[in-house]
Design a protein around this motif. Structure first.
Motif, mmCIF file in Angstrom:
data_model
loop_
_atom_site.group_PDB
_atom_site.id
_atom_site.type_symbol
_atom_site.label_atom_id
_atom_site.label_comp_id
_atom_site.label_asym_id
_atom_site.label_seq_id
_atom_site.Cartn_x
_atom_site.Cartn_y
_atom_site.Cartn_z
ATOM 1 N N SER B 18 -10.363 -108.193 117.598
ATOM 2 C CA SER B 18 -9.869 -107.331 116.526
ATOM 3 C C SER B 18 -8.348 -107.432 116.499
ATOM 4 O O SER B 18 -7.713 -107.646 117.531
ATOM 5 C CB SER B 18 -10.320 -105.896 116.745
ATOM 6 O OG SER B 18 -11.733 -105.815 116.610
ATOM 7 N N ASN B 20 -4.476 -106.384 114.179
ATOM 8 C CA ASN B 20 -3.840 -105.581 113.142
ATOM 9 C C ASN B 20 -2.421 -106.058 112.931
ATOM 10 O O ASN B 20 -1.814 -106.652 113.815
ATOM 11 C CB ASN B 20 -3.858 -104.092 113.498
ATOM 12 C CG ASN B 20 -3.014 -103.772 114.703
ATOM 13 O OD1 ASN B 20 -1.822 -103.540 114.599
ATOM 14 N ND2 ASN B 20 -3.622 -103.777 115.872
ATOM 15 N N GLU B 56 -6.899 -94.191 103.657
ATOM 16 C CA GLU B 56 -7.556 -95.208 104.470
ATOM 17 C C GLU B 56 -8.567 -95.889 103.575
ATOM 18 O O GLU B 56 -9.366 -95.210 102.923
ATOM 19 C CB GLU B 56 -8.270 -94.582 105.672
ATOM 20 C CG GLU B 56 -7.347 -94.022 106.723
ATOM 21 C CD GLU B 56 -8.088 -93.606 107.989
ATOM 22 O OE1 GLU B 56 -7.634 -92.648 108.631
ATOM 23 O OE2 GLU B 56 -9.096 -94.244 108.332
ATOM 24 N N LYS B 57 -8.531 -97.216 103.562
ATOM 25 C CA LYS B 57 -9.473 -97.957 102.726
ATOM 26 C C LYS B 57 -10.153 -99.017 103.574
ATOM 27 O O LYS B 57 -9.580 -99.520 104.542
ATOM 28 C CB LYS B 57 -8.759 -98.585 101.526
ATOM 29 C CG LYS B 57 -8.145 -97.544 100.608
ATOM 30 C CD LYS B 57 -8.069 -97.997 99.187
ATOM 31 C CE LYS B 57 -7.672 -96.830 98.304
ATOM 32 N NZ LYS B 57 -7.561 -97.183 96.900
ATOM 33 N N LYS B 58 -11.385 -99.335 103.189
ATOM 34 C CA LYS B 58 -12.166 -100.274 103.986
ATOM 35 C C LYS B 58 -12.935 -101.208 103.079
ATOM 36 O O LYS B 58 -13.464 -100.804 102.037
ATOM 37 C CB LYS B 58 -13.136 -99.511 104.884
ATOM 38 C CG LYS B 58 -13.850 -100.366 105.901
ATOM 39 C CD LYS B 58 -14.677 -99.511 106.854
ATOM 40 C CE LYS B 58 -15.375 -100.404 107.867
ATOM 41 N NZ LYS B 58 -16.224 -99.638 108.781
ATOM 42 N N LYS B 59 -12.982 -102.478 103.504
ATOM 43 C CA LYS B 59 -13.752 -103.488 102.774
ATOM 44 C C LYS B 59 -14.375 -104.399 103.816
ATOM 45 O O LYS B 59 -13.703 -105.281 104.363
ATOM 46 C CB LYS B 59 -12.807 -104.258 101.850
ATOM 47 C CG LYS B 59 -13.460 -105.245 100.914
ATOM 48 C CD LYS B 59 -12.382 -105.844 99.997
ATOM 49 C CE LYS B 59 -12.982 -106.824 99.018
ATOM 50 N NZ LYS B 59 -11.937 -107.371 98.113
ATOM 51 N N ARG B 61 -15.138 -105.736 107.173
ATOM 52 C CA ARG B 61 -14.509 -105.603 108.479
ATOM 53 C C ARG B 61 -12.996 -105.347 108.381
ATOM 54 O O ARG B 61 -12.326 -105.226 109.398
ATOM 55 C CB ARG B 61 -14.756 -106.888 109.275
ATOM 56 C CG ARG B 61 -16.223 -107.115 109.631
ATOM 57 C CD ARG B 61 -16.430 -108.424 110.387
ATOM 58 N NE ARG B 61 -16.182 -109.585 109.543
ATOM 59 C CZ ARG B 61 -15.050 -110.261 109.529
ATOM 60 N NH1 ARG B 61 -14.038 -109.909 110.314
ATOM 61 N NH2 ARG B 61 -14.913 -111.314 108.743
ATOM 62 N N ILE B 62 -12.483 -105.278 107.181
ATOM 63 C CA ILE B 62 -11.047 -105.087 106.975
ATOM 64 C C ILE B 62 -10.788 -103.663 106.503
ATOM 65 O O ILE B 62 -11.500 -103.160 105.625
ATOM 66 C CB ILE B 62 -10.498 -106.078 105.930
ATOM 67 C CG1 ILE B 62 -10.806 -107.511 106.344
ATOM 68 C CG2 ILE B 62 -8.997 -105.892 105.753
ATOM 69 C CD1 ILE B 62 -10.364 -108.545 105.333
ATOM 70 N N SER B 63 -9.789 -103.042 107.102
ATOM 71 C CA SER B 63 -9.406 -101.701 106.668
ATOM 72 C C SER B 63 -7.888 -101.594 106.663
ATOM 73 O O SER B 63 -7.191 -102.414 107.270
ATOM 74 C CB SER B 63 -10.027 -100.634 107.579
ATOM 75 O OG SER B 63 -9.597 -100.824 108.913
ATOM 76 N N THR B 65 -4.488 -98.555 106.404
ATOM 77 C CA THR B 65 -4.010 -97.186 106.380
ATOM 78 C C THR B 65 -2.618 -97.162 105.779
ATOM 79 O O THR B 65 -1.918 -98.183 105.734
ATOM 80 C CB THR B 65 -3.966 -96.594 107.796
ATOM 81 O OG1 THR B 65 -3.068 -97.369 108.604
ATOM 82 C CG2 THR B 65 -5.352 -96.592 108.437
ATOM 83 N N TYR B 76 -6.106 -103.729 109.427
ATOM 84 C CA TYR B 76 -6.921 -103.985 110.616
ATOM 85 C C TYR B 76 -8.055 -104.935 110.253
ATOM 86 O O TYR B 76 -8.667 -104.785 109.191
ATOM 87 C CB TYR B 76 -7.560 -102.697 111.131
ATOM 88 C CG TYR B 76 -6.606 -101.607 111.521
ATOM 89 C CD1 TYR B 76 -6.204 -100.651 110.589
ATOM 90 C CD2 TYR B 76 -6.139 -101.502 112.820
ATOM 91 C CE1 TYR B 76 -5.339 -99.630 110.949
ATOM 92 C CE2 TYR B 76 -5.269 -100.478 113.194
ATOM 93 C CZ TYR B 76 -4.870 -99.543 112.243
ATOM 94 O OH TYR B 76 -4.017 -98.544 112.602
ATOM 95 N N LYS B 78 -11.566 -106.136 112.117
ATOM 96 C CA LYS B 78 -12.453 -105.914 113.259
ATOM 97 C C LYS B 78 -13.323 -107.144 113.456
ATOM 98 O O LYS B 78 -13.923 -107.644 112.490
ATOM 99 C CB LYS B 78 -13.328 -104.688 112.991
ATOM 100 C CG LYS B 78 -14.205 -104.272 114.138
ATOM 101 C CD LYS B 78 -14.969 -103.001 113.780
ATOM 102 C CE LYS B 78 -15.910 -102.609 114.904
ATOM 103 N NZ LYS B 78 -16.712 -101.415 114.558
#
Lengths: 115, 112
Positions: B18, B20, B56-59, B61-63, B65, B76, B78
């Motif tokens: 992981s 960032n 905070e947004k997520k798509k 495995r990618i997020s 802040t 980030y 993951k």
């Protein structure tokens, strides 16, 4: 839905020659942008069009660069004459306009090499 | 001159790690922050538009802040995969401006 189309994808020319790049934005997108991306740098705006009007061309080197978007759809960016330092990626982007957060959709770019 | 900074400039990780990276920007007059992923020979692809402090947004495995008060955003990934290899660009839009100002990008290489 077709994305932003650019051509050519690659261009190699000798210095002092002219060169032109073409961009077709996403259908219905009023705003069109040309960016320059030098190696190791982020894209930098050259010119922004709202329909056929160039509303921000403050970063366009007007001695050798010109652009047009005559019918408010596709656009051409020209360099005449090209210099060695013009070697870069030229990106075109389009958006629906300034409403909202101005999400821009990019084409794949034209990689220019000036020898 | 508006300065958007990204760090690190480049990053090599192993598959499954992981990771960032950071985008820093002036905190005054913030309007929106955009993240793009740019794979070699492809078009830059929009990942997120961040607008509110604490977003905070997520798509997948990618997020991402956002902290507008201190002027930074983190991206980030993951469990990195080789297909995540790309340059990740952030771009700031200030209030009253139509312009996006890009950072120089973080080039991520994920080794299998």
């Amino acid at each position: 839905e077709a994305g932003v189309v650019q051509s050519p994808r690659y261009k190699i020319i000798e210095k002092k020659q002219p060169v032109a790049f073409w961009c077709n934005p996403i259908s219905g997108h009023n705003t069109l942008y040309w960016y320059l991306q030098n190696l190791g740098q982020g894209p930098e705006l050259l010119i922004r069009y709202e329909n056929e009007e160039a509303v921000d061309d403050s970063q366009l080197p007007k001695d050798r660069f010109s652009a047009e978007r005559l019918k408010g759809v596709d656009s051409t960016l020209k360099i005449q004459p090209a210099e060695l330092g013009d070697s870069a990626v030229y990106l075109c982007a389009s958006s629906l306009g300034l409403a909202g957060y101005n999400e821009q959709f990019f084409g794949p770019g034209t990689r220019l090499t000036v020898l | 001159i508006l300065n958007v900074e990204q760090s690190p400039q480049s990053l090599h990780v192993q598959e499954g790690d992981s990771t960032n990276f950071t985008c820093s920007f002036p905190s005054s007059n913030f309007y929106a922050l955009h993240w793009y992923r740019w794979e070699t020979a492809k078009s830059p692809e929009a990942l997120f538009v961040m607008t509110l402090n604490g977003d905070e947004k997520k798509k997948g495995r990618i997020s991402a802040t956002l902290n507008t008060k201190e002027g930074y955003s983190y991206l980030y990934i993951k469990g990195s995969q080789p297909e995540d290899s790309a340059t990740y660009l952030c771009a700031l839009r200030e209030g009253g401006s139509e312009k996006l100002v890009f950072g120089k990008g973080t080039k991520l290489t994920v080794n299998p």
